[in-house]
Write a protein that holds these residues in place. Sequence first.
Motif, PDB file in Angstrom:
ATOM      1  N   TRP A  21       0.923  -1.260   0.015  1.00 17.73           N
ATOM      2  CA  TRP A  21      -0.119   0.134  -0.119  1.00 17.73           C
ATOM      3  C   TRP A  21       0.803   1.413   0.033  1.00 17.73           C
ATOM      4  N   LYS A  22       1.989   1.240   0.635  1.00 22.46           N
ATOM      5  CA  LYS A  22       2.878   2.425   0.595  1.00 22.46           C
ATOM      6  C   LYS A  22       3.312   2.912  -0.876  1.00 22.46           C
ATOM      7  N   GLU A  23       3.799   2.038  -1.475  1.00 24.56           N
ATOM      8  CA  GLU A  23       4.237   2.372  -2.760  1.00 24.56           C
ATOM      9  C   GLU A  23       2.978   2.909  -3.772  1.00 24.56           C
ATOM     10  N   ALA A  24       1.962   1.998  -3.585  1.00 27.10           N
ATOM     11  CA  ALA A  24       0.813   2.083  -4.160  1.00 27.10           C
ATOM     12  C   ALA A  24       0.251   3.719  -4.120  1.00 27.10           C
ATOM     13  N   PHE A  25       0.327   3.999  -2.633  1.00 28.00           N
ATOM     14  CA  PHE A  25      -0.232   5.188  -2.187  1.00 28.00           C
ATOM     15  C   PHE A  25       0.685   6.537  -2.773  1.00 28.00           C
ATOM     16  N   ARG A  26       1.884   6.282  -2.670  1.00 25.59           N
ATOM     17  CA  ARG A  26       3.125   7.093  -3.235  1.00 25.59           C
ATOM     18  C   ARG A  26       2.642   7.449  -4.790  1.00 25.59           C
ATOM     19  N   GLN A  27       2.627   6.253  -5.505  1.00 16.07           N
ATOM     20  CA  GLN A  27       2.493   6.469  -6.838  1.00 16.07           C
ATOM     21  C   GLN A  27       1.069   7.031  -7.265  1.00 16.07           C
ATOM     22  N   GLY A  28       0.105   6.713  -6.440  1.00 16.80           N
ATOM     23  CA  GLY A  28      -1.152   7.316  -6.686  1.00 16.80           C
ATOM     24  C   GLY A  28      -1.324   8.726  -6.466  1.00 16.80           C
ATOM     25  N   CYS A  29      -0.612   9.303  -5.411  1.00 13.86           N
ATOM     26  CA  CYS A  29      -0.568  10.567  -5.006  1.00 13.86           C
ATOM     27  C   CYS A  29       0.180  11.477  -6.058  1.00 13.86           C
ATOM     28  N   LEU A  30       1.205  10.967  -6.661  1.00 11.17           N
ATOM     29  CA  LEU A  30       2.147  11.566  -7.558  1.00 11.17           C
ATOM     30  C   LEU A  30       1.293  11.800  -8.980  1.00 11.17           C
ATOM     31  N   GLU A  31       0.557  10.632  -9.385  1.00  6.96           N
ATOM     32  CA  GLU A  31      -0.133  10.670 -10.579  1.00  6.96           C
ATOM     33  C   GLU A  31      -1.493  11.534 -10.225  1.00  6.96           C
ATOM     34  N   ARG A  32      -2.304  11.584  -9.256  1.00  2.69           N
ATOM     35  CA  ARG A  32      -3.083  12.454  -8.987  1.00  2.69           C
ATOM     36  C   ARG A  32      -2.546  14.045  -9.241  1.00  2.69           C
ATOM     37  N   MET A  33      -1.418  14.157  -8.538  1.00  2.00           N
ATOM     38  CA  MET A  33      -0.847  15.687  -8.542  1.00  2.00           C
ATOM     39  C   MET A  33      -0.400  15.999 -10.057  1.00  2.00           C
ATOM     40  N   ARG A  34       0.099  15.093 -10.986  1.00  8.49           N
ATOM     41  CA  ARG A  34       0.198  15.457 -12.417  1.00  8.49           C
ATOM     42  C   ARG A  34      -1.068  15.495 -13.027  1.00  8.49           C
ATOM     43  N   ASN A  35      -2.073  14.982 -12.711  1.00  8.06           N
ATOM     44  CA  ASN A  35      -3.470  15.047 -13.330  1.00  8.06           C
ATOM     45  C   ASN A  35      -4.199  16.421 -12.949  1.00  8.06           C
ATOM     46  N   SER A  36      -3.597  16.814 -11.602  1.00  3.93           N
ATOM     47  CA  SER A  36      -4.412  18.009 -11.047  1.00  3.93           C
ATOM     48  C   SER A  36      -3.776  19.191 -11.343  1.00  3.93           C
ATOM     49  N   ARG A  37      -2.929  19.412 -12.553  1.00  2.79           N
ATOM     50  CA  ARG A  37      -2.212  20.554 -12.849  1.00  2.79           C
ATOM     51  C   ARG A  37      -3.165  21.597 -12.934  1.00  2.79           C
ATOM     52  N   ASP A  38      -4.078  21.628 -13.927  1.00  5.07           N
ATOM     53  CA  ASP A  38      -4.825  22.575 -13.854  1.00  5.07           C
ATOM     54  C   ASP A  38      -5.564  23.092 -12.554  1.00  5.07           C
ATOM     55  N   ARG A  39      -6.182  22.443 -11.886  1.00  2.00           N
ATOM     56  CA  ARG A  39      -6.628  22.700 -10.570  1.00  2.00           C
ATOM     57  C   ARG A  39      -5.720  23.202  -9.798  1.00  2.00           C
ATOM     58  N   LEU A  40      -4.496  22.836  -9.714  1.00  2.00           N
ATOM     59  CA  LEU A  40      -3.346  23.575  -8.876  1.00  2.00           C
ATOM     60  C   LEU A  40      -3.083  25.233  -9.443  1.00  2.00           C
ATOM     61  N   LEU A  41      -2.914  25.170 -10.797  1.00  2.00           N
ATOM     62  CA  LEU A  41      -2.601  26.553 -11.221  1.00  2.00           C
ATOM     63  C   LEU A  41      -3.870  27.467 -11.136  1.00  2.00           C
ATOM     64  N   ASN A  42      -5.130  27.054 -11.161  1.00  2.00           N
ATOM     65  CA  ASN A  42      -6.333  27.678 -10.755  1.00  2.00           C
ATOM     66  C   ASN A  42      -6.300  28.450  -9.545  1.00  2.00           C
ATOM     67  N   LYS A  43      -5.749  27.181  -8.513  1.00  2.00           N
ATOM     68  CA  LYS A  43      -5.841  27.835  -6.873  1.00  2.00           C
ATOM     69  C   LYS A  43      -4.645  28.731  -7.055  1.00  2.00           C
ATOM     70  N   TYR A  44      -3.624  28.419  -7.480  1.00  2.00           N
ATOM     71  CA  TYR A  44      -2.593  29.516  -7.561  1.00  2.00           C
ATOM     72  C   TYR A  44      -2.830  31.067  -8.103  1.00  2.00           C
ATOM     73  N   ARG A  45      -3.645  30.905  -9.007  1.00  2.00           N
ATOM     74  CA  ARG A  45      -4.047  32.335  -9.756  1.00  2.00           C
ATOM     75  C   ARG A  45      -4.959  32.967  -8.985  1.00  2.00           C
ATOM     76  N   GLN A  46      -6.023  32.263  -8.186  1.00  2.00           N
ATOM     77  CA  GLN A  46      -6.861  32.568  -7.234  1.00  2.00           C
ATOM     78  C   GLN A  46      -6.335  33.267  -6.032  1.00  2.00           C
ATOM     79  N   ALA A  47      -5.173  32.719  -5.657  1.00  2.00           N
ATOM     80  CA  ALA A  47      -4.337  33.337  -4.522  1.00  2.00           C
ATOM     81  C   ALA A  47      -3.497  34.462  -5.053  1.00  2.00           C
ATOM     82  N   GLY A  48      -3.692  34.867  -6.195  1.00  2.00           N
ATOM     83  CA  GLY A  48      -2.754  35.983  -6.687  1.00  2.00           C
ATOM     84  C   GLY A  48      -1.633  35.860  -7.020  1.00  2.00           C
ATOM     85  N   GLY A  49      -0.917  34.603  -7.087  1.00  2.00           N
ATOM     86  CA  GLY A  49       0.339  34.240  -7.138  1.00  2.00           C
ATOM     87  C   GLY A  49       1.298  34.690  -5.810  1.00  2.00           C
ATOM     88  N   ASN A  50       0.482  34.653  -4.929  1.00  2.00           N
ATOM     89  CA  ASN A  50       1.368  34.972  -3.721  1.00  2.00           C
ATOM     90  C   ASN A  50       1.696  33.606  -2.844  1.00  2.00           C
TER      91      ASN A  50
END
Length: 148
Positions: A21-50
């Motif tokens: 489960w440890k490696e599965a969790f790690r890989q799953g988290c990394l994959e979710r982060m890569r797939n959530s790039r748009d969501r991350l950048l939208n949150k970053y923009r909403q924060a004003g780049g601060n």
Amino acid sequence: MAEGSGSRHRSLYKLLGSPPWKEAFRQGCLERMRNSRDRLLNKYRQAGGNMSGGAQNTFLVQEVMEEEWNALQSVESWPEALAQLEEPLDLAVLEEIQQELIDQEQSIISEYEKSLQFDEKCLSVMLAEWEANSLICPVCTKLVILGL
């Protein structure tokens, strides 16, 4: 020195016989982060780049880890994996995974900021060029920018 510490932690959860489960969790988290790039950048923009508030100012890491944890719990073999949890070791593993996600998040944001800087430089050059190549229209006496 920090890299040696990180590889020591990584070796703890990559040891032969460690729960899968440890490696599965790690890989799953990394994959979710890569797939959530748009969501991350939208949150970053909403924060004003601060980015003030230190290195622990994360936009998406906690959400990604919670989503992956919930997804991992829904797997049929979860009860056996849950029985294998080793509290102190697992906390170190989770903290390492979290730091890995924070690093990836910072990398995505850094790449985005570099892209913005490049775009701003290009725009500045184009505007300077247009301003340098302007003339006054003899018919309407307005400023005309060449190239439009």
